[in-house]
Design an enzyme around this catalytic site. Structure first.
Site, PDB file in Angstrom:
ATOM      1  N   GLU A  34       9.040  -3.202  17.822  1.00  0.00           N
ATOM      2  CA  GLU A  34       8.195  -3.481  16.900  1.00  0.00           C
ATOM      3  C   GLU A  34       5.851  -3.736  17.203  1.00  0.00           C
ATOM      4  O   GLU A  34       5.332  -3.697  16.926  1.00  0.00           O
ATOM      5  CB  GLU A  34       8.023  -4.023  16.055  1.00  0.00           C
ATOM      6  N   GLU A  55       7.135   8.393  13.784  1.00  0.00           N
ATOM      7  CA  GLU A  55       7.203   7.743  12.773  1.00  0.00           C
ATOM      8  C   GLU A  55       8.339   8.201  11.667  1.00  0.00           C
ATOM      9  O   GLU A  55       8.842   7.881  10.999  1.00  0.00           O
ATOM     10  CB  GLU A  55       5.936   6.795  12.066  1.00  0.00           C
ATOM     11  N   TRP A  65       1.056  -0.914   0.213  1.00  0.00           N
ATOM     12  CA  TRP A  65      -0.050  -0.065  -0.017  1.00  0.00           C
ATOM     13  C   TRP A  65       1.660   1.373  -0.494  1.00  0.00           C
ATOM     14  O   TRP A  65       2.340   1.003   0.439  1.00  0.00           O
ATOM     15  CB  TRP A  65      -0.780  -0.450   1.460  1.00  0.00           C
ATOM     16  N   HIS A 121       4.389   5.479   6.711  1.00  0.00           N
ATOM     17  CA  HIS A 121       3.667   5.255   8.338  1.00  0.00           C
ATOM     18  C   HIS A 121       3.910   6.523   8.108  1.00  0.00           C
ATOM     19  O   HIS A 121       2.906   7.394   8.577  1.00  0.00           O
ATOM     20  CB  HIS A 121       4.437   4.029   9.296  1.00  0.00           C
ATOM     21  N   GLU A 147       8.858   1.374   5.928  1.00  0.00           N
ATOM     22  CA  GLU A 147       8.446   2.218   7.717  1.00  0.00           C
ATOM     23  C   GLU A 147       7.975   3.575   7.591  1.00  0.00           C
ATOM     24  O   GLU A 147       7.574   4.670   7.701  1.00  0.00           O
ATOM     25  CB  GLU A 147       9.156   2.131   8.685  1.00  0.00           C
ATOM     26  N   ASP A 154       1.236  -3.627   9.122  1.00  0.00           N
ATOM     27  CA  ASP A 154       3.061  -3.010   8.976  1.00  0.00           C
ATOM     28  C   ASP A 154       3.411  -3.629  10.309  1.00  0.00           C
ATOM     29  O   ASP A 154       4.522  -4.580  11.003  1.00  0.00           O
ATOM     30  CB  ASP A 154       3.533  -1.889   8.056  1.00  0.00           C
ATOM     31  N   GLU A 155       3.389  -2.923  11.461  1.00  0.00           N
ATOM     32  CA  GLU A 155       4.347  -3.279  12.577  1.00  0.00           C
ATOM     33  C   GLU A 155       4.121  -4.593  13.240  1.00  0.00           C
ATOM     34  O   GLU A 155       5.142  -5.283  13.396  1.00  0.00           O
ATOM     35  CB  GLU A 155       3.965  -1.876  13.817  1.00  0.00           C
ATOM     36  N   THR A 165       5.038  -0.758  18.989  1.00  0.00           N
ATOM     37  CA  THR A 165       3.897   0.313  17.898  1.00  0.00           C
ATOM     38  C   THR A 165       2.729  -0.305  17.347  1.00  0.00           C
ATOM     39  O   THR A 165       1.944   0.421  17.137  1.00  0.00           O
ATOM     40  CB  THR A 165       5.278   0.870  16.434  1.00  0.00           C
ATOM     41  N   HIS A 204       6.586  -6.951  10.488  1.00  0.00           N
ATOM     42  CA  HIS A 204       8.062  -6.296  10.908  1.00  0.00           C
ATOM     43  C   HIS A 204       8.834  -6.946  12.919  1.00  0.00           C
ATOM     44  O   HIS A 204       9.843  -7.953  12.828  1.00  0.00           O
ATOM     45  CB  HIS A 204       8.346  -5.432  11.290  1.00  0.00           C
TER      46      HIS A 204
END
Length: 394
Positions: A227, A136, A93, A177, A174, A259-260, A230, A263
């Site tokens: 991670e 971020e 995305w 974000h 990242e 996403d976090e 977040t 990761h």
């Protein structure tokens, strides 16, 4: 993404290392006073615009050479087990997917609708969202930190080792974000973007010292914790946005949280491998990081006005349930279970003591927090420059 010092269970997220015990005068003589710098002459400010806001002894390159060889030998393993947690750019995305399209005839109407939804969201939520966004946006610092780690750093800036490829691609993922949250906040009209931009500049200029000592053992334990932190924080801002009726913002925060989480899976897998091949060294590293306290990446944030900005932001986040002292303990407990720390065998005497320490720490943190909350008094309000100086309950 995000050093800490004496653990403050009071409902503050300020899990940062204590400030130096040196007197202010001594610190100023050596480093320049972090408080006085704003009131100093223009000439002095020009010479030293980023006086350290926190000073403590830094340990560097603490990992022996034979440990570095472990990471070099794991390059193929990292290619097959860690790089798989990256997504191809064409399948990722992008911020524009969630924002009004400036090339569309309906752009102005979409912005108007966004701003109408934002009017229903209270100021304290925006304080938390801005704090998360600023964290971020300090991404250059986090890539720099990863590239201080012995045995896994990107030696050339375009190294083809699996470790270097991961660091660059993780950074690239990242990076979306902060871009997304920044643009969203700009369009709402609810926040003072200039003050926020100053905060970002101050934070990147100040850097961070998570006290990982150039050791990937410490560094990957730190990133595993951060991670997950977040993931929790963005997940909670998504939940609150939904409660306030802004489903688009909830979607934005939720996609960042996903996403976090991905990761987090990669970093925890690295530490899991370290427990497999070097359980004694890894449990000692885990205990070391937890004794230092895991610092939040943005604990040095400053806006040019509030010397305790991070603590105030953290207190608001604690009150709203965005990220709390309980979350800190829960993350530790989650990782101890995830890495099967209690099941480790064949440890040295020091390793067994480290094992006992980390396996019993989360309940102790919770008890301290409960007692602190019982003694806590009602806090007042404080103005935040991010929202044009409006006051928010701490």
């Amino acid at each position: 993404m995000a050093s800490r010092i004496a653990f403050k269970p009071l409902g503050s997220l300020c899990f940062a290392p204590p400030r130096t015990n040196r007197s202010a005068a001594a610190a100023a003589a050596t480093f320049g006073s972090p408080r006085a710098s704003m009131a100093s002459t223009k000439l002095e400010t020009a010479k030293n615009p980023f006086s350290p806001r926190e000073v403590h002894v830094q340990v560097t390159h603490s990992m022996p050479p034979q440990k570095i060889e472990i990471f070099k030998s794991l390059d193929d393993w990292a290619e097959n087990n860690i790089l798989v947690h990256l997504k191809p750019v064409e399948k990722c995305w992008q911020p524009q997917d969630f924002l009004p399209d400036p090339s569309s005839d309906g752009f102005h109407e979409e912005v108007k609708e966004l701003r109408e939804r934002a009017k229903e969201i209270p100021d304290d939520y925006f304080v938390c969202l801005v704090g998360d966004m600023v964290t971020e946006e300090a991404l250059p610092t986090y890539q720099t930190m990863l590239n201080t780690l012995d045995g896994v750093r990107d030696e050339t800036g375009a190294s083809l080792t699996s470790w270097a490829i991961w660091t660059r691609a993780w950074t690239a993922e990242e990076n979306r974000h902060g871009d997304l949250l920044n643009k969203y906040l700009y369009l709402t009209g609810r926040v003072d973007m200039r003050q926020i931009e100053k905060t970002i500049q101050y934070l990147i200029g100040s850097g961070m010292d998570p006290r990982t000592e150039n050791s990937p053992y410490l560094g990957f334990i730190y990133t595993s914790f951060q991670e997950r932190a977040t993931f929790i924080s963005h997940g909670n801002t998504a939940r609150l946005a939904k409660e306030h009726g802004d489903l688009k913002l909830a979607q934005i925060c939720g996609i960042i949280a996903s996403d976090e989480k991905r990761h987090e899976t990669a970093y925890t897998k690295i530490v899991e491998k370290l427990f497999e091949i070097d359980p004694d060294g890894t449990v000692l590293a885990l205990a070391d990081m937890m004794k230092k306290k895991i610092s939040m990446p943005a604990h040095l944030m400053y806006d040019g006005h509030d010397d305790n900005l991070f603590e105030h932001f953290s207190t608001v986040a604690q009150r709203l349930g965005v990220y709390t002292a309980k979350d800190y303990a829960d993350i530790l407990e989650f990782l101890v279970v995830r890495w099967k720390v209690a099941d480790l065998t064949g440890l040295s005497g020091e390793g067994k003591r480290a094992q006992d320490y980390v396996c019993t720490l989360a309940p102790r943190i919770r008890r301290l927090e409960e007692r602190a909350q019982g003694r806590a008094k009602q806090k007042g309000t404080i103005p935040f420059s991010w929202i044009y100086g409006r006051e928010v309950q701490l």
